[in-house]
Design an enzyme around this catalytic site. Structure first.
Site, PDB file in Angstrom:
ATOM      1  N   HIS A 264       0.829  -1.209   0.000  1.00  0.00           N
ATOM      2  CA  HIS A 264       0.000   0.000   0.000  1.00  0.00           C
ATOM      3  C   HIS A 264       0.865   1.261   0.000  1.00  0.00           C
ATOM      4  O   HIS A 264       0.449   2.308   0.482  1.00  0.00           O
ATOM      5  CB  HIS A 264      -0.973   0.030   1.183  1.00  0.00           C
ATOM      6  N   TYR A 273       0.655  -8.844   4.221  1.00  0.00           N
ATOM      7  CA  TYR A 273       0.896  -8.908   2.787  1.00  0.00           C
ATOM      8  C   TYR A 273       2.250  -9.542   2.472  1.00  0.00           C
ATOM      9  O   TYR A 273       2.402 -10.219   1.448  1.00  0.00           O
ATOM     10  CB  TYR A 273       0.814  -7.512   2.165  1.00  0.00           C
ATOM     11  N   ARG A 326      -3.629  -3.384   9.383  1.00  0.00           N
ATOM     12  CA  ARG A 326      -4.970  -3.529   9.961  1.00  0.00           C
ATOM     13  C   ARG A 326      -5.218  -4.941  10.471  1.00  0.00           C
ATOM     14  O   ARG A 326      -6.172  -5.182  11.220  1.00  0.00           O
ATOM     15  CB  ARG A 326      -6.026  -3.148   8.929  1.00  0.00           C
TER      16      ARG A 326
END
Length: 826
Positions: A264, A273, A326
């Protein structure tokens, strides 16, 4: 281990001849053994007859079968407009993705050797019919589709569809393959002409690896050499080490030289990720095995990811919170998180030249729950490694290690009895990540929040989702926060994002403005970084507002957009053997608000025997609730046999005590089960008008050890917003952060700031480490006062020369991105 450019990556991936042809002339791409590629893929997910007969794989096979039977039952019970009972379709993209996942799970069981459903023609027909039914009603109509999250349409659904088609017999696939590939290309709206676009902000890192893995399978299904070749070439770009000064396609997502991983574009993300990317590229290596000719040197790059990127962040089998974005709000634990990492390492060991360090590491880590593994083959391989007594267990980390992940504003400091993990932020790295109702109260997670992991402890009892549920978001350990109440994004706007497509910034759910100001805003400060010297380290940060507040003050955001002002503080963390020393200066709530700095917050089960002890500066015992300045405090969990000490190096009142807290896990993530947890929460905090202070975190401390700090193994040399410095007498170390421009005196040092410096004198030698935490300077220098020192060793880019009154050590930090430079002097 090598650091690769994109061009080098393209030349090294398995099938190097194929990729060379792509680079030179795509029309001359080498022929590909598509049947072998598909067979490799089936073996990854379904196993083989030999592997599936092994006893350690029995549990995986049983799970595959039971899951498929559940899905078949749900199909049989489906009502009108449903493919699976209870899974409403038409407006919920998550439910549509789940429907495709369920079809994949049935198809998997019908292709798994040894499964009770292996070869079940009726079940396979149900899958094929289900694919056709979903396409006709919910996927084929491009005008009606693409609602909700882009990821489901471009990655999630295509992943399940592509794998399901591979698992089905060719005669059942029929026209489904061509039909679905055409639709999946059309849904690839963040790409270009139905293909990957390396200039797209959506086609980077783990997302790019997922998309290209799907396209490799699609090309194999249709014997499309060009499709496979292009997808492999696109995926090869994720192996390239990100050079922030020479970005390819403007992409900042991926692995950096210091082991950092970003997704991101600004989020520290190794633990989520990064895990996905590791899994996907290792699977691709397995898919392509024997498919084309060419070298296989890229596994060495992935091995470096494991050694430098993952290993420092895994403590006794637990993935640290500081790199999960998150995902910290999810109910899966840090132990579960490393399951896919362990599986990837086991598979990678079959591809690297020197597999012994990886095998040693797999035997060193606690036994993984193989139920989370994707592949039966991986389970068998891992079991064989674990059972091999000829391989000694050994950590990939040395016993003492300090790692500055400056490219992602993280620091990890490890010793045999503990690990300390620090999350910072800057104009380069986001303060936090919120998205899709996950991590609802993240506001201070990148403001110097730290996590002290103690050896031998079940980290599920002290960290994970329950830590964020029970501990106030304003009282995370290490955080300086204003005294105010903030509201979550759903509370503010009545949805999971801020919507305002009519504004010039075009606020929609996946817009760049949403990312910049809502999902993962960056900070405004340049100074965030530090230096390491061997196993010791210093880090510093100037706390600032985030991008949203700054833009709102400048009138760039809509009137109804809510942005919060941050507190101010200049902070340093000095990491030694027995303690981590924390300095704070310039502490202010801003705008007349009070401010609180949390020394620590820890949770325990209500029944644990927790004790708080301490001593005042006059030697009298400290009592909980007393509004006095303690010299030291000690938190001990007698049930777990753990303790943390807090030695205060300055005098100020400290509020410390225990509170029983009951909350639902849903307060941190809207989709969490509404499960209430009760924890005993310990908090020690410094509030009020205290602009500067210093303390030491002492892991596993005894009361005797805490009393010894009165004698001063550590002393504070400077603590203001210009300079923060400490001396550790026992280690012979002087370390400092200089935050402002120009020369600053620190004991026998003259430091040209901004800079981070560590100097250690031992055995007649002086070793110096320097770095530029702003990542903007051409060079950083320090003068060591005293007799002339002779160079013993010096890193490339470091010069040493005599100057009046001392010795000048200068490091060329141009484009070093916060890296430390060292010199050893006599």
């Amino acid at each position: 281990m090598p650091h690769l450019s994109r061009r080098q990556a393209l030349s090294l991936i398995p099938g190097a001849g194929l990729l060379a042809a792509v680079a030179a002339a795509p029309a001359r791409a080498a022929a590909i053994d598509h049947a072998r590629l598909l067979a490799n893929t089936v073996a990854i997910f379904a196993g083989t007859s030999d592997v599936n007969a092994r006893p350690e794989v029995a549990g995986k096979l049983a799970t595959i079968v039971s899951t498929a039977r559940q899905r078949l039952t749900a199909m049989a019970q489906a009502g009108s407009g449903e493919l699976f009972a209870g899974l409403a379709l038409g407006t919920d993209d998550v439910n549509l993705r789940l429907a495709y996942q369920y079809l994949y799970e049935i198809a998997l069981a019908t292709r798994t050797p040894g499964s009770a459903l292996d070869g079940d023609a009726a079940a396979r027909q149900r899958v094929a019919d289900g694919l056709r039914w979903l396409h006709e009603r919910y996927f084929g109509d491009q005008a009606a589709g693409y609602y909700g999250n882009w990821h489901n349409w471009e990655i999630g659904i295509p992943t399940h569809v592509s794998r399901t088609l591979v698992l089905l017999p060719e005669e059942l696939r029929g026209d489904l393959t061509a039909t679905y590939i055409a639709s999946m290309d059309a849904y690839l709206r963040n790409g270009k002409n139905g293909d990957v676009d390396l200039d797209s902000r959506f086609h980077t890192g783990a997302n790019l690896a997922d998309i290209t893995a799907n396209r490799i399978l699609q090309g194999a299904l249709t014997a499309d050499d060009a499709r496979v070749t292009k997808a492999v070439a696109d995926q090869a770009t994720v192996f390239a080490t990100i050079d922030p000064y020479r970005l390819e396609h403007g992409n900042t997502d991926g692995y950096y030289r210091d082991g950092s991983f970003i997704q991101h574009h600004s989020v520290a993300y190794t633990g989520s990720y990064g895990r996905s990317l590791l899994t996907r590229v290792v699977q691709t290596l397995k898919m392509l095995e024997g498919v084309t000719s060419g070298g296989q040197d890229l596994p060495a790059v992935v091995q470096r990811w494991v050694t430098d990127g993952f290993a420092p962040l895994i403590f006794e089998g637990w993935m640290m919170e500081i790199v999960k974005g998150r995902a910290v709000s999810r109910t899966s634990s840090g132990y579960t998180d490393i399951g896919v990492v362990v599986e990837a390492i086991a598979d990678l060991a079959d591809h690297v030249e020197d597999a012994l360090p990886l095998k040693k590491y797999l035997r060193f880590l606690p036994a993984a729950d193989t139920a989370a593994f994707v592949s039966p083959v991986s389970i068998a391989r891992y079991a064989a490694i674990r059972a091999d007594a000829s391989v000694p267990a050994a950590d990939l980390n040395p016993p003492a290690r300090c790692v500055a992940f400056n490219a992602m504003d993280r620091t990890v400091h490890r010793r045999p009895g503990y690990a300390f993990a620090l999350a910072r932020s800057s104009e380069r790295i986001s303060k936090y990540e919120y998205m899709s109702g996950e991590n609802l109260m993240p506001w201070f997670q990148g403001d110097g929040a730290y996590y002290l992991y103690l050896a031998g402890e079940d980290q599920r009892e002290v960290f994970g989702v329950d830590y964020y549920t029970a501990v106030s978001p304003y009282r995370l350990a290490g955080v300086t926060a204003p005294v105010e109440e903030r509201r979550t994004v759903p509370e503010l706007y009545g949805r999971l994002w801020y919507e305002n497509p009519g504004h010039p910034l075009n606020f929609t759910s996946s817009s760049e403005s949403q990312n910049t100001y809502v999902y993962f805003p960056r900070a405004g400060n340049a100074f965030s970084g530090g230096a390491t010297l061997g196993a010791y380290g210093v880090a510093g940060m100037v706390q600032s507002d985030d991008a949203a507040y700054t833009a709102k003050q400048a009138g760039l955001l809509p009137d109804d957009f809510v942005a919060y002002r941050n507190a101010r503080a200049t902070k340093s963390w000095f990491m030694f053997d027995d303690e981590i020393v924390v300095l704070a200066a310039g502490v202010s709530g801003q705008g007349g608000r009070d401010v609180v700095t949390t020394v620590d917050s820890r949770i325990a089960a209500p029944g644990d025997a927790v004790a708080l002890t301490g001593e005042q500066w006059d030697g009298r015992a400290w009592q909980p609730g007393a509004a006095v300045a303690p010299r030291w405090l000690r938190y001990a969990n007698g049930t777990r046999g753990t303790a943390v000490g807090y030695a205060f190096l300055t005098r100020q009142p400290v509020s410390a005590g225990l509170e029983t807290v009951t909350r639902s896990r849903r307060v941190v993530r809207t989709s969490n089960p509404d499960t209430s947890i009760t924890k005993n929460v310990f908090t020690a905090a410094i509030g009020g008008d205290v602009p500067a202070f210093a303390y030491a975190l002492v892991p596993n401390a005894t009361e005797r050890a805490l009393r010894a700090y009165a004698g001063g193994p550590v002393s504070v040399l400077a603590n203001d917003r210009h300079v923060q410095a400490v001396r550790h007498k026992g280690l012979g170390i002087v370390a400092c952060n200089v935050f402002t421009d120009g020369p600053r005196e620190v004991e026998r040092l003259l430091v040209d700031g901004p800079a981070a410096v560590i100097v250690r004198s031992s055995g007649g030698r002086t070793t110096v480490a320097l770095s530029d935490p702003t990542m903007k300077r051409e060079r950083v220098s320090v003068v060591v006062r005293g007799p002339r020192l002779r160079t013993v060793t010096a890193d490339e880019g470091v010069t040493v020369r005599r100057v009046p009154g001392g010795t000048l050590i200068r490091a060329t930090t141009h484009q070093a991105y916060g890296r430390s430079f060292t010199a050893t002097l006599d």
